[in-house]
Design an enzyme around this catalytic site. Structure first.
Site, short mmCIF file in Angstrom:
data_model
loop_
_atom_site.label_atom_id
_atom_site.label_comp_id
_atom_site.label_asym_id
_atom_site.label_seq_id
_atom_site.Cartn_x
_atom_site.Cartn_y
_atom_site.Cartn_z
N TYR A 139 40.59 51.13 36.20
CA TYR A 139 41.69 50.65 36.75
C TYR A 139 42.96 51.45 36.46
CZ TYR A 139 39.27 46.35 37.47
OH TYR A 139 37.88 45.30 37.57
N ILE A 194 38.74 34.90 37.41
CA ILE A 194 39.55 36.13 36.79
C ILE A 194 40.54 36.30 38.13
CG2 ILE A 194 39.16 36.80 34.81
CD1 ILE A 194 37.67 39.16 36.29
N ASN A 210 47.79 29.71 40.63
CA ASN A 210 46.26 29.84 40.09
C ASN A 210 46.16 29.34 38.82
OD1 ASN A 210 45.59 31.37 42.51
ND2 ASN A 210 45.83 33.38 41.80
N SER A 247 46.59 38.51 41.13
CA SER A 247 47.84 38.39 42.16
C SER A 247 49.14 39.09 41.41
CB SER A 247 48.06 36.98 42.64
OG SER A 247 49.22 36.73 43.29
N HIS A 294 30.56 48.44 33.47
CA HIS A 294 31.22 48.16 34.52
C HIS A 294 30.24 47.99 35.76
CE1 HIS A 294 35.45 48.30 36.97
NE2 HIS A 294 34.80 47.54 37.14
N ARG A 336 52.24 32.76 42.98
CA ARG A 336 50.64 32.68 43.25
C ARG A 336 50.08 32.86 41.69
NH1 ARG A 336 49.34 36.31 48.38
NH2 ARG A 336 50.16 34.84 50.07
#
Length: 259
Positions: free
Chosen positions: A52, A225, A237, A228, A108, A233
Site C-alpha cells: 500500500y 475492515i 462504519n 473510507s 498478502h 462514513r
C-alpha cells in the site's frame, strides 16, 4: 473496544477486534488524516500492507493520536514479489510503522503457490517476537492445509474478499474447523447497497445498508475492515454496536450470495 465490538482471540497475540479500519488505496496526507479520524472515533484495529506504500503514514498517525500502541491492533502484509526477502520486508515495515512488532503479519497473496518455505520465515518472525500473530491472505483451504502439513503451524488468520454476494458457508466452516480466523476485506466493493433485502433490514433497524453489511460480518464472527477517507462514513462504519441482526435477517443476507 466496547462489549459491542468483541475481539477474536489469537494465541500469543492481543485480541483482534472484529471491526477494523482498512487503508488500501490511501496515501500521504489523506491516509494520515483518515487514520487519525478513525483512531479518534474509537477504532483500535488498523490494516495496512507493504504494497500500500502507506505504512509510514499509518505509523505516524498512530503515534500522533495519543492512543497507546498496546491498545491498537496493527496488521501489515508481505507482497508476493518480495517473498524471498521476507525478513528484510518485515524489518522495513516495522521501521516505517515505528513499532517493535506488528500484531499480525500476513502473506498478502500466495507467491506462486502456498510456499511453505516463506511460511517458515513467518513462523521464525513470530518466535522472534517481531510479529505477535501470523497468517495469510487470499489463500484457499487447500493452500492453508499445505502450510500446516509442511510446517506443523497453521495460519492464525486468512484475510479474503468477503461480502454478502461472496458468502461461502463451506469456506467459513472450513476455516473455523482449522482454527483459522476469517477476516474479510472490501465489504462494499462487491455489494449492491441498494439491494431490497439490505434496505428492508436497514429500515427495520433505523440504520444504513452499509451498516447492515458490517453488522452481518460481526454476527458471523468474521473480522471486517471497511475503508473510507470520509469522516462521516468512518464514524458511521464504527457505529454498529447499537443494533443486532436476528437469525432470519442473517439468513436472508446470506442468501444474497451469487449462485
Amino acid at each position: 473496544m466496547t462489549e459491542s465490538f468483541p475481539t477474536v482471540p489469537l494465541d500469543g497475540a492481543p485480541g483482534m477486534p472484529l471491526l477494523g479500519f482498512g487503508t488500501w488505496l490511501m496515501n500521504g496526507s489523506e491516509c494520515y488524516e483518515a487514520v487519525r479520524i478513525a483512531l479518534d472515533a474509537g477504532y483500535r484495529h488498523l490494516d495496512t500492507a507493504a504494497m500500500y506504500r502507506n505504512e509510514a503514514e499509518v505509523g505516524r498517525a498512530l503515534r500522533d493520536s495519543g492512543v497507546d500502541r498496546d491498545e491498537v491492533f496493527v496488521t501489515t502484509k508481505l507482497p508476493p514479489p518480495r517473498a524471498d526477502q521476507a525478513d528484510q520486508v518485515l524489518a522495513a515495515s516495522l521501521d516505517a510503522l515505528g513499532v517493535d512488532a506488528v500484531d499480525l503479519w500476513l502473506v498478502h497473496w500466495p507467491p506462486g503457490g502456498a510456499r511453505p518455505d516463506v511460511w517458515e520465515r513467518f513462523v521464525a518472525a513470530r518466535e522472534a517476537g517481531r510479529a505477535r500473530a501470523i497468517g495469510v491472505s487470499n489463500y484457499s483451504l487447500e493452500q492453508v492445509d499445505e502450510l500446516t502439513g509442511a510446517t506443523g503451524v497453521t495460519p492464525q488468520v486468512n484475510q479474503v474478499s468477503w461480502a454478502p454476494s461472496l458468502y461461502d458457508a463451506a469456506v467459513e466452516a472450513g476455516l473455523r474447523e482449522r482454527g483459522v480466523v476469517l477476516e474479510g476485506y472490501s465489504p462494499f466493493k462487491n455489494t449492491d447497497l441498494g439491494d431490497p433485502v439490505l434496505r428492508e433490514v436497514a429500515d427495520a433497524h433505523g440504520v444504513t445498508p452499509a451498516q447492515v453489511v458490517l453488522r452481518w460480518h460481526v454476527e458471523h464472527g468474521v473480522v471486517v475492515i471497511p475503508k473510507s477517507a470520509t469522516p462521516e462514513r468512518i464514524r458511521a462504519n464504527l457505529a454498529i454496536g447499537g443494533f443486532s441482526l436476528n437469525d432470519d435477517e442473517v439468513a436472508r443476507i446470506d442468501g444474497l450470495a451469487e449462485v
